[in-house]
Design a protein around this motif. Structure first.
Motif, short mmCIF file in Angstrom:
data_model
loop_
_atom_site.label_atom_id
_atom_site.label_comp_id
_atom_site.label_asym_id
_atom_site.label_seq_id
_atom_site.Cartn_x
_atom_site.Cartn_y
_atom_site.Cartn_z
N ALA A 192 0.84 -1.19 0.00
CA ALA A 192 0.00 0.00 0.00
C ALA A 192 0.88 1.24 0.00
N GLY A 193 1.93 1.22 0.82
CA GLY A 193 2.83 2.36 0.91
C GLY A 193 3.53 2.62 -0.42
N LEU A 194 3.95 1.54 -1.08
CA LEU A 194 4.62 1.70 -2.37
C LEU A 194 3.66 2.28 -3.40
N ALA A 195 2.42 1.80 -3.39
CA ALA A 195 1.43 2.31 -4.35
C ALA A 195 1.18 3.79 -4.11
N MET A 196 1.08 4.17 -2.84
CA MET A 196 0.84 5.58 -2.53
C MET A 196 2.02 6.44 -2.95
N THR A 197 3.20 5.93 -2.67
CA THR A 197 4.40 6.67 -3.03
C THR A 197 4.49 6.84 -4.54
N TRP A 198 4.19 5.76 -5.24
CA TRP A 198 4.27 5.83 -6.70
C TRP A 198 3.28 6.86 -7.25
N THR A 199 2.04 6.80 -6.75
CA THR A 199 1.01 7.73 -7.20
C THR A 199 1.42 9.17 -6.91
N ARG A 200 1.95 9.36 -5.70
CA ARG A 200 2.36 10.71 -5.31
C ARG A 200 3.53 11.17 -6.19
N ALA A 201 4.46 10.28 -6.47
CA ALA A 201 5.62 10.65 -7.28
C ALA A 201 5.20 11.01 -8.70
N MET A 202 4.26 10.23 -9.25
CA MET A 202 3.75 10.51 -10.60
C MET A 202 3.09 11.88 -10.65
N GLY A 203 2.42 12.24 -9.56
CA GLY A 203 1.66 13.49 -9.57
C GLY A 203 2.46 14.68 -9.08
N GLU A 204 3.67 14.45 -8.65
CA GLU A 204 4.49 15.53 -8.08
C GLU A 204 4.79 16.60 -9.14
N PHE A 205 4.57 17.88 -8.76
CA PHE A 205 4.83 18.95 -9.71
C PHE A 205 5.74 20.04 -9.12
N GLY A 206 5.33 20.56 -7.96
CA GLY A 206 5.99 21.74 -7.40
C GLY A 206 7.48 21.58 -7.22
N ALA A 207 7.86 20.58 -6.44
CA ALA A 207 9.28 20.40 -6.13
C ALA A 207 10.06 20.01 -7.38
N THR A 208 9.43 19.15 -8.21
CA THR A 208 10.10 18.68 -9.42
C THR A 208 10.43 19.84 -10.35
N SER A 209 9.44 20.71 -10.58
CA SER A 209 9.67 21.79 -11.52
C SER A 209 10.74 22.74 -11.00
N MET A 210 10.78 22.91 -9.68
CA MET A 210 11.81 23.75 -9.07
C MET A 210 13.20 23.21 -9.34
#
Ligand SMILES: Nc1ncnc2c1ncn2[C@@H]1O[C@H](COP(=O)(O)OP(=O)(O)OP(=O)(O)O)[C@@H](O)[C@H]1O
Ligand SMILES: [Mg+2]
Lengths: 268, 376
Positions: A192-210
């Protein structure tokens, strides 16, 4: 069991809940009606869109692996050991969850930038984190690993103390206990934790764009692609990528719900 | 394998739970630790197994000091108060766990596990998971699991507390049978004195963080040494009396006025301690009182019946003798009672009475004082 009858109060609650669901559903529905199937396919065949999907999948899967490697020990120690400063570390780990990703990105930028502590050291070997896929990975890891740690920590903490003590009194070493007891009992939490992390990583925008900027074909992830396309008026491309992202997330969350949310009833 | 606990102290949040506790469990012994809830019985077992680190004191296993030895190295089996079975493993796998952890080879494991599952009568349920078992079956799994790796000693923490009466009795008897068969040293914790009576070779009474009395069941039940033990095991006729006359065989006492208005005089077998104290606490076990319609020799008193409670094969009769309340337990067959009976004679022989330690065993020297009471 009392007979399940709808009271006025239930109807009232149902009404409120219904409004909210309609709102959520409408948002997605609008997105899906914004482009036709033909346009969707056309957008997907564009090399830039395809590249962004590839970059997103690539980086987020690496993030998932790294999260497991580094996050599991953190969760294990925080849930099973007592030591000084544990509460402090525990809160620190949770911080990225509530921090605005832009702030996280800013901090990472300073750390890994040419003048940053790590940036300088890595610079000696010509390793560049900023504006590279390594930067994306760092940003996603920072923001999304805490979800994994939190979930795993909870599932390990849920194992009753006596069950772990029982393993010790049966002569099991800590490694045997880890392999044959803690790992299997926290398996669902880990997945469950890995799935959540993956989903969050896929959706990450703010920090990534910075950290990684928005170099098309190189550091443009799906979310960054959506933002860039929308801003430059190419709404169709933005929507197409958005739909794919929703698809990934929904499937991941749905599998999570039906498969891994079950936990052991320890107090049988 | 013997376990010796020496001067153990353990506090939780500054609250002393074990307070200079010492205890010896001999090899092959079925040792029951009996005490009220919340007095530190589980804590004591935890200290023996190495699961709880004492603040002070030493633990010896087979003459070796093991204070620093990790639980997995102690070869002590533990049956937990709430089973603590592994939920993701079957009955078979639970039982095999200790053997697998020790790297015993597969064939041998099969044989040993089969043996112990048969011992607890669980062969048929070997592939069930804990959630598919009844309370008693879980309990037996926990016992098989703890026995299977052939520990030197077995610690059991109220293992039968969640069971219904029938199951309780059955598993209790099975356990006694298993212990007799395997001769494993068992240290068994409970708050139920009838359970202790049925199982123990030796009973230790835990009170206020210390062992207040260690003896064979007979002696604990019929010769409790302190008021606490007497009350706890049901030897609950306790009164304070003043010595009038001490002789070779028989001494005479007069009850304190606080006990009985009429200042009854009673005769008791003489104990050495009588020559030292003039005021003495005496204990009279309810089973040692006889009941009759006519007086019957020494220490015979006419009592007004307060209530009669039938219980199994006995009546519990409470009577009052000019202010002194006495409880008697008499076989139903020995005695005809009808609802009109108002008064009845209570009789007890002089040797039915024995002295109790004056102070509670908490005070500074009491343990020694208690030992000085010579019961012979
Ligand atoms: N980990 C702990 N933290 C704080 N207090 C504790 C802890 N473990 C036990 N205690 C306290 O120590 C005392 C003794 O507890 P323990 O569990 O040993 O009692 P017990 O005799 O086994 O009781 P029971 O018969 O109810 O199982 C209790 O007052 C309990 O509240
Ligand atoms: Mg207990």
């Amino acid at each position: 069991m009392i007979k399940k009858q709808f009271t006025f109060f239930d109807i009232f609650l149902t009404l409120l809940a219904g409004i909210f669901f309609t709102f959520i559903l409408l948002v997605f529905l609008m997105l899906f009606t914004a482009v036709s199937a033909g346009q969707l396919l056309h957008q997907l065949s564009s090399p830039l869109v395809f590249a962004s999907i590839r970059i997103s999948l690539q980086t987020s899967l690496i993030v998932v692996c790294l999260t497991f490697i580094f996050g599991f020990p953190v969760a294990y120690l925080l849930s099973l050991k007592t030591f000084k400063g544990k509460e402090f570390l525990d809160s620190l780990i949770d911080l990225p969850i509530v921090l605005p990703p832009l702030v996280s990105g800013l901090a990472l930028l300073i750390l890994f930038g040419g003048d940053g502590i790590i940036g300088k050291i890595l610079g000696h070997w010509d390793i560049r984190i900023i504006f590279s896929q390594k930067g994306i990975i760092c940003a996603q890891l920072f923001v999304s690993a805490p979800f994994f740690i939190k979930t795993v920590k909870e599932s390990i903490s849920a194992i009753p103390e006596e069950v772990i003590a029982a393993s010790a009194t049966l002569g099991a070493s800590s490694f045997y206990t880890f392999r044959c007891l803690i790992l299997p009992l926290s398996k669902n939490g880990i997945l469950a934790g890995l799935a959540m992390t993956w989903t969050r990583a896929m959706g990450e925008f703010g920090a990534t764009s910075m950290v990684a900027g928005c170099i098309p074909g190189q550091t443009e992830t799906m979310t960054i692609g959506i933002y860039m396309n929308a801003m430059s008026g190419n709404l169709e491309a933005a929507v197409a990528v958005g739909i794919i992202l929703i698809g990934f997330s929904f499937i991941s969350l749905f599998i999570l719900k039906i498969k891994f949310s079950r936990s052991y009833g320890y107090h049988y | 394998m013997g376990i010796i606990i020496k001067n153990i102290y353990k506090s939780f949040a500054k609250q002393a739970v074990l307070d200079n506790l010492s205890l010896t469990v001999k090899k092959g012994e079925f040792h029951v630790i009996l005490g009220p809830s919340g007095e530190g019985k589980s804590t004591l077992l935890g200290v023996m197994a190495g699961l709880i680190q004492p603040d002070q004191g030493d633990v010896y296993i087979q003459q070796q000091r093991v204070n620093k030895l990790a639980p997995e190295k102690r070869k002590i089996g533990f049956v937990f108060q709430n089973h603590a079975l592994f939920p993701h493993l079957t009955v078979y796998e639970n039982t095999a766990y200790g053997l697998r952890a020790r790297g015993v080879n597969g064939k041998k494991i099969k044989k040993i596990v089969a043996h112990y599952l048969e011992l607890v009568k669980l062969q048929e349920l070997h592939d069930r998971y804990p959630f598919q078992l009844s309370g008693g079956q879980k309990q037996r799994t926990a016992i098989a699991r703890a026995l299977a790796f052939e520990p030197d000693a077995l610690l059991m923490d109220e293992p039968l507390s969640h069971l219904d009466v029938l199951e309780h009795e059955r598993i209790r008897d099975e356990l006694k049978r298993i212990q007799t068969a395997t001769q494993v040293t068992i240290c068994y914790v409970t708050h139920d004195h009838s359970e202790a009576a049925a199982l123990a070779d030796k009973i230790s009474i835990l009170h206020n963080g210390r062992i207040e009395q260690v003896e064979q069941p007979e002696d604990i039940f019929y010769h409790p040494k302190t008021s606490f033990v007497a009350e706890f095991v049901g030897a609950n006729n306790i009164f304070t009396a003043n010595l009038i006359d001490v002789n070779e065989g028989i001494s005479r006492f007069r009850l304190n006025s606080s006990e009985s208005i009429a200042k009854l005089e009673i005769e008791a077998k003489t104990y050495p301690v009588f020559t030292r104290n003039t005021e003495q606490k005496l204990c009279l076990h309810p089973e040692k009182i006889a009941i009759s319609h006519t007086p019957n020799g020494k220490n015979s008193f006419l009592a007004r019946i307060i209530d009669i409670i039938p219980q199994g094969a006995v009546f519990k009769v409470t009577g009052e003798i000019s202010g002194l309340k006495l409880r008697a337990v008499v076989p139903k067959t020995s005695f005809k009672i009808n609802s009109h009976t108002e008064k009845i004679w209570f009789t007890f022989p002089p040797d039915a009475l024995h002295p109790l330690c004056g102070r509670s065993c908490r005070a500074a020297i009491p343990q020694r004082v208690c030992k000085n009471i010579n019961f012979e």
